[in-house]
Design an enzyme around this catalytic site. Structure first.
Site, short mmCIF file in Angstrom:
data_model
loop_
_atom_site.label_atom_id
_atom_site.label_comp_id
_atom_site.label_asym_id
_atom_site.label_seq_id
_atom_site.Cartn_x
_atom_site.Cartn_y
_atom_site.Cartn_z
N HIS A 58 -14.66 2.68 -14.37
CA HIS A 58 -13.70 1.99 -15.25
C HIS A 58 -12.35 1.87 -14.56
CE1 HIS A 58 -12.06 1.57 -19.63
NE2 HIS A 58 -11.42 0.78 -18.79
N ASP A 150 -13.71 -5.37 -21.67
CA ASP A 150 -12.79 -4.23 -21.74
C ASP A 150 -11.34 -4.67 -21.95
OD1 ASP A 150 -12.22 -1.34 -21.47
OD2 ASP A 150 -11.04 -2.06 -19.79
N HIS A 230 -13.69 5.28 -22.39
CA HIS A 230 -12.58 6.18 -22.73
C HIS A 230 -12.61 6.76 -24.17
CE1 HIS A 230 -11.28 2.32 -24.27
NE2 HIS A 230 -10.72 1.92 -23.15
N ASP A 303 -9.81 4.79 -15.78
CA ASP A 303 -9.17 3.66 -16.47
C ASP A 303 -7.84 3.32 -15.78
OD1 ASP A 303 -8.65 1.60 -18.24
OD2 ASP A 303 -8.11 2.89 -19.92
N HIS A 307 0.79 -1.31 -13.99
CA HIS A 307 1.76 -2.29 -14.49
C HIS A 307 3.04 -2.15 -13.68
CE1 HIS A 307 -0.73 -3.35 -17.94
NE2 HIS A 307 -0.87 -2.08 -18.22
#
Length: 424
Positions: A58, A150, A230, A303, A307
Site C-alpha cells: 500500500h 484507494d 489500513h 500507506d 504531500h
C-alpha cells in the site's frame, strides 16, 4: 556476475540470528553457506542482520499527475532506503490506471524510473469515481497486481459486488479503502476526546467498520478475495475476525502509525498528524496489536502518502490526508516492539515481507535459494534521530520527526544490485 555477502546474520526457523554467507548469481540467491566461487565480488556484511527485502502492498508514488508531491524515482529510492524492494502503487494518479492505454503509460514510467520493483494497481472504477466499472481482465493482462479505488470508499454496494464477481473469475484481489461518505461529516481527525479539545470536526469509527462489514458479505457472495486497507478501529478488527472465522477470503493490513500512535498524542492542530483513517483511541490501538498477534491482521503496510510542505503547513482543515512512511517504518517498529520484547524479530520481518507477499501470491519477500536476491542489511544497534529534512522522499510530512529509533537499513539490494547504501 557472482556476488558473495559474508558475515551477515540470518534468522533461522527458530527465530535465532545465525552468522551466514549468501552467494548471489545472476540476480538470484544461488546458495546460503555454500562454497564461494572463484572470482566472486565479496561484500563484508559487518555482522549486520540480513532480512528479505520488505514488501509494501500500500503505497502512493503520485506519478503521473502529482509529481510535485513525489515521483516514481524519488518514491522508489525512498522505499529502497527504508529496506523495501517490492512496493505496490495505488491508482490515485492522473491519469488513473483504468484502461489499457493508461496502464501502459504507468508501466513505462516505472520501467524508466524505478530503482526497485514497483507493481501498479488497476482501478476498480473509471477515474476512481465509484461509478463506471473497469475491465479488470484487460488491466490484469497489463500487469495490475490487484484492484482498488484507494483513497475513496466505493459507495454503491452493487458496484463493489459486480467488480468482486469479475475479480473472482480472474482470481484477482479486490483491495478496499473502507469509508462510508455519509458518515465522514467533514471530519479531519478521530471523533473522540482530542478533537473536541482542539475544536476540530471528527470522523467516527463507524465510518470505516460499516463498509468492511458490508464488503466481507459481498465478498462471500461473490466468492472473491478481499483485502482491507489500513484497519484502524476495534470494530473493524471484529468484522475481519468474524469474517475469517466464517471462511470468507479476507485479509487485512495495519499501518505503523496506527500501531504506534493514538488520538491523545495529537497536541495541536498540526496537519502532519492528519491521515486517513485517523489516529484512533487507545483501545483501538490495543485491538490492532492483538489482531496482528492472533492473525486477524495479516501484514503491515506503510500507506506512504507524500504531500508538499505548503499543503501541510496550515492546520488540519483544508490540508490533505496522509503521511510518509518508507524511511521510518522498520526502525520505529523494531525499537518500539522488538526491542521492548512485545514482538519477535521474525514476526516483524514476516509481517513486512513474507505475509505481505503471500496476500497477492507474489514470489518475493523470502531469502531462499532460487529466490530473487532482494535483501536489506540492517544495523540493529544503530541509533539515530529521525530528521525529515534528510528524507529521500519529496514528502516531509511525518509526525515522527525528532523521534529516536534503532535498527536502520544500511544496504538494500534489488535483484542482486545495490540500490541503497548508507553514506560513509
Amino acid at each position: 556476475m557472482t556476488t558473495v555477502i559474508q558475515n551477515v546474520k540470518l534468522l533461522n526457523e527458530e527465530g535465532e540470528l545465525v552468522v551466514s554467507t549468501i552467494v548471489i548469481e545472476n540476480g538470484k540467491i544461488a546458495s546460503i553457506n555454500g562454497d564461494i566461487p572463484a572470482g566472486a565480488t565479496v561484500i563484508d556484511g559487518n555482522g549486520h542482520f540480513a532480512s528479505p527485502g520488505f514488501v509494501d502492498v500500500h503505497t502512493h508514488l503520485r506519478e503521473p499527475g502529482f509529481e510535485h508531491k513525489e515521483t516514481i524515482a524519488t518514491g522508489s529510492a525512498s522505499a529502497a532506503k527504508g529496506g523495501f524492494t517490492t512496493i505496490c502503487a495505488m491508482p490515485n494518479t492522473k491519469p488513473v490506471p483504468d484502461s489499457v492505454e493508461n496502464m501502459q503509460l504507468i508501466n513505462g514510467l516505472i520501467k524508466e524510473s524505478a530503482v526497485i520493483r514497483v507493481l501498479p494497481y488497476g482501478s476498480l472504477t473509471k477515474d476512481i469515481s465509484g461509478e463506471v466499472r473497469t475491465n479488470m481482465q484487460e488491466l490484469k493482462e497489463q500487469g495490475a497486481v490487484a484492484f482498488s479505488d484507494d483513497g475513496i470508499g466505493i459507495q454503491l454496494a452493487s458496484t463493489m459486488y459486480e467488480q468482486m464477481q469479475q475479480a473472482a473469475k480472474l482470481d484477482a484481489v479486490v483491495v478496499a479503502h473502507c469509508e462510508d461518505n455519509s458518515l465522514i461529516y467533514d471530519g479531519v481527525m478521530h471523533e473522540g476526546k482530542r478533537n473536541k479539545e482542539l475544536g476540530l470536526p471528527g470522523i467516527p469509527s463507524i465510518c470505516e467498520s460499516v463498509q468492511i462489514a458490508r464488503d466481507v458479505l459481498l465478498a462471500e457472495a461473490a466468492g472473491a478475495r478481499y483485502h482491507v486497507c489500513h484497519v484502524s478501529t476495534k470494530e473493524s478488527v471484529r468484522a475481519v475476525r468474524d469474517a475469517k472465522a466464517a471462511g470468507i477470503k479476507v485479509t487485512a493490513e495495519v499501518c505503523p502509525h496506527h500501531l504506534l500512535l493514538e488520538e491523545m498524542d495529537i497536541s495541536s492542530d498540526d496537519a502532519n498528524w492528519k491521515m486517513n483513517p485517523p489516529l484512533r483511541a487507545a483501545d483501538d490501538k490495543d485491538s490492532l496489536h492483538a489482531a496482528l498477534l492472533d492473525g486477524t491482521i495479516d501484514c503491515i503496510a506503510t500507506d506512504h502518502a507524500p504531500h508538499t510542505a505548503e499543503e501541510k503547513c496550515c492546520g488540519m482543515v483544508g490540508a490533505p490526508f496522509g503521511i510518509v512512511g518508507f524511511e521510518t517504518a522498520f526502525p520505529l517498529l523494531y525499537t518500539n516492539f522488538v526491542e521492548t520484547g512485545k514482538w519477535k524479530l521474525k514476526q516483524l520481518v514476516d509481517w513486512m515481507s513474507v505475509k505481505a507477499a503471500q496476500i497477492f501470491d507474489l514470489p518475493y519477500g523470502t531469502l531462499e535459494v532460487g529466490a530473487s536476491a532482494d535483501l536489506v542489511l540492517i544495523d540493529l544497534d544503530k541509533e539515530q534521530t529521525i530528521d525529515a529534512e534528510g528524507f529521500v522522499s519529496k514528502g516531509r510530512n511525518t509526525p515522527f520527526n525528532g523521534w529516536t529509533a534503532k535498527g536502520w537499513p544500511v544496504v538494500t539490494m534489488f535483484e542482486g544490485n545495490i540500490v541503497y547504501q548508507e553514506a560513509e
